[in-house]
Design a protein around this motif. Structure first.
Motif: not given
Lengths: 331, 331
Positions: A203-204, A206-208, A210-213, A231-232, A234
């Motif tokens: 999850a982390t 992916i978040k990194k 995809c900074p814009d979600g 969890s990421n 928009n």
């Protein structure tokens, strides 16, 4: 004698070679109104796993001790049918047999001068239809949106990523080896790619990436990878569910975090589909994909196994991610 | 002094009375461009639970030691605003205060001659919008289809069921008491209704009530009830997710059977929404609902609690299903 591969057992968990059996039967005779076909290429696809179980799935279950069916390219070697002649090349949902007859109803003739006939099992076949129509009809990508694709190195994933790029989106792949990560970034021009096997906190990661979600999640795998993606997402995310390969071999109902609260707080849409849902849009999709292919804007890769008797192994290899792009068996 | 109800603690699990506090503050003074409002009716709604947590939810979280907000009907008792005059009745997202001032920007005047003003918190308010637009825009009901509604005895559920009947569908409710089962069948003309608390095998009970399967599942509750419904959906089912009341008070991430395989094999669409997603369609919805209401085709029931200090209790009662229809506090 004619070689045939039948379903020997309904697989429990991941399919094994013993779930299949190679038998020999009499060579078929061609009746009036039929063609005799020689199998050239056999498509093996994850969704076939569902038909090997006795449960309701997309389509009816395969019968035990009967030949398995999948998309096949074959050559007409004898024709007693007015619409086909010897040497024609056809595609259809056919049986895992070296030779078989057909009344022609479900066969489509393909151009035998095509440089690579297997394109009709891939980009211009059901694979391409699933990629293009799942992404455009359900995903509805808008320029500059972020698309995450699981099973990114597979037949559908490699095409979805390229279509997303052509439509102006940012593409993040999730796949199962560093080799595939590298290939997806270098050859298929993905903006980023994550190896789910080596990232301890997916999850982390992916978040990194995809900074814009995430606006669209094209899901080929289901399970924990999808949990991490969800969890990421928009607000107003679209989530086409094309496959769930991580769950096809589970022997118990797979449990995970309930997704209704996420869909609710994000006003998100999750929709499962099979290509047949969009059959009226196949001509449009084929036209667009052919154009991109001819312009060199769309490329593809294949994993070709060799030999009739290796069809079951090629199929099983799908569940270990041994393919890059479309998995095909050349007979 | 003016009475105010503030958020005292962020609830852990199910809210308790101590999560709220009643304080007294100085009576507000009305500045130029403002109106002074006297609260008449306060709407308490399950979704407010999300705003009491510190997590991201539909909208921003309520602040500790600040007044809680919800939909409120109030009377203008003093106006220094050109658009409002004393005795006007307004509705807006206002604070849990007996008296408050407003610059009028978010207020809507309502007809003070309406027989029952609370209709603007129910059928003609956000409740009616959620029911009508969730059902028609996402559910897209077609005549003779089967609609299952969870939280059927609640504010939204009772309206969804009636709209579904008006559109020619078969309506099955799921609710939490025999009293509600009886009322939904007799007064609201549901075709069948299931008490999820007394049916030990809910999936089987649903199957029995839905011999043709489920085309639309209007989900207000999430959790195990939804699991049981999902095991009975038809191909191409539509699943509007309007609420997840069974999950609002969970202290850990709720897990359950993964639904991607179901959506995939059924080519089904699940979509979360809040009424605001369809704001452009409010006028159309209001017109249709008003027409049905005036024609006597749509009825409603309310649970009215009494007294400003009872707002928290009325809110908490929602999670025990103590309301039938819309829960409102009369001040």
């Amino acid at each position: 004698m004619n070689k045939v591969i039948q379903l020997n057992n309904r697989p429990v968990g991941k399919p094994v070679l013993d779930d299949f059996k190679l038998i020999e039967e009499n060579f078929p005779t061609t009746k009036e109104g039929e063609v005799l076909l020689n199998t050239i290429y056999v498509s093996v696809d994850p969704y076939l796993r569902g038909r090997m179980s006795d449960s309701k799935s997309y389509v009816s279950s395969f019968e035990l001790n009967k030949a398995i069916q999948s998309a096949i390219i074959a050559k007409v070697i004898e024709s007693k049918h007015p619409d086909f002649k010897s040497e024609d090349i056809v595609i259809g949902n056919l049986e895992w047999k070296e030779y078989q007859t057909s009344n022609g109803k479900t066969l489509t003739k393909i151009d035998k001068n095509t440089a690579n006939l297997t394109v009709y099992l891939g980009v211009l076949g059901m694979t391409g239809m699933a990629a293009y129509l799942g992404l455009t009809e359900i995903g509805q990508p808008k320029e500059n949106e972020t698309i995450v694709i699981s099973g990114a190195g597979g037949a559908v994933g490699t095409i979805v990523g390229q279509i997303g790029k052509l439509l102006g989106c940012r593409i993040i792949g999730i796949t199962g080896s560093d080799e595939k990560v590298e290939l997806l970034k270098s050859k298929f021009k993905f903006d980023d790619c994550i190896n789910y096997k080596t990232n301890t906190n997916l999850a982390t990661a992916i978040k990194k990436s995809c900074p814009d979600g995430i606006d669209i999640y094209f899901d080929n795998v289901g399970g924990k990878i999808s949990d991490a993606v969800l969890s990421n997402i928009n607000k107003y995310a679209r989530l086409p569910v094309c496959g769930a390969i991580s769950l096809y071999n589970t022997t118990e109902v797979s449990v995970g975090p309930r997704i209704q609260p996420i869909l609710l707080t994000k006003s998100a849409t999750m929709r499962g589909f099979i290509v047949g849902d969009f059959i009226d849009k196949f001509p449009k999709a084929t036209k667009q994909l052919s154009t991109w292919l001819n312009e060199g804007k769309l490329i593809y890769t294949e994993t070709i196994a060799d030999g009739f008797e290796n069809i079951p192994k090629a199929f099983i290899d799908l569940f270990d991610g041994k393919n890059i792009g479309k998995m095909i068996v050349k007979i």
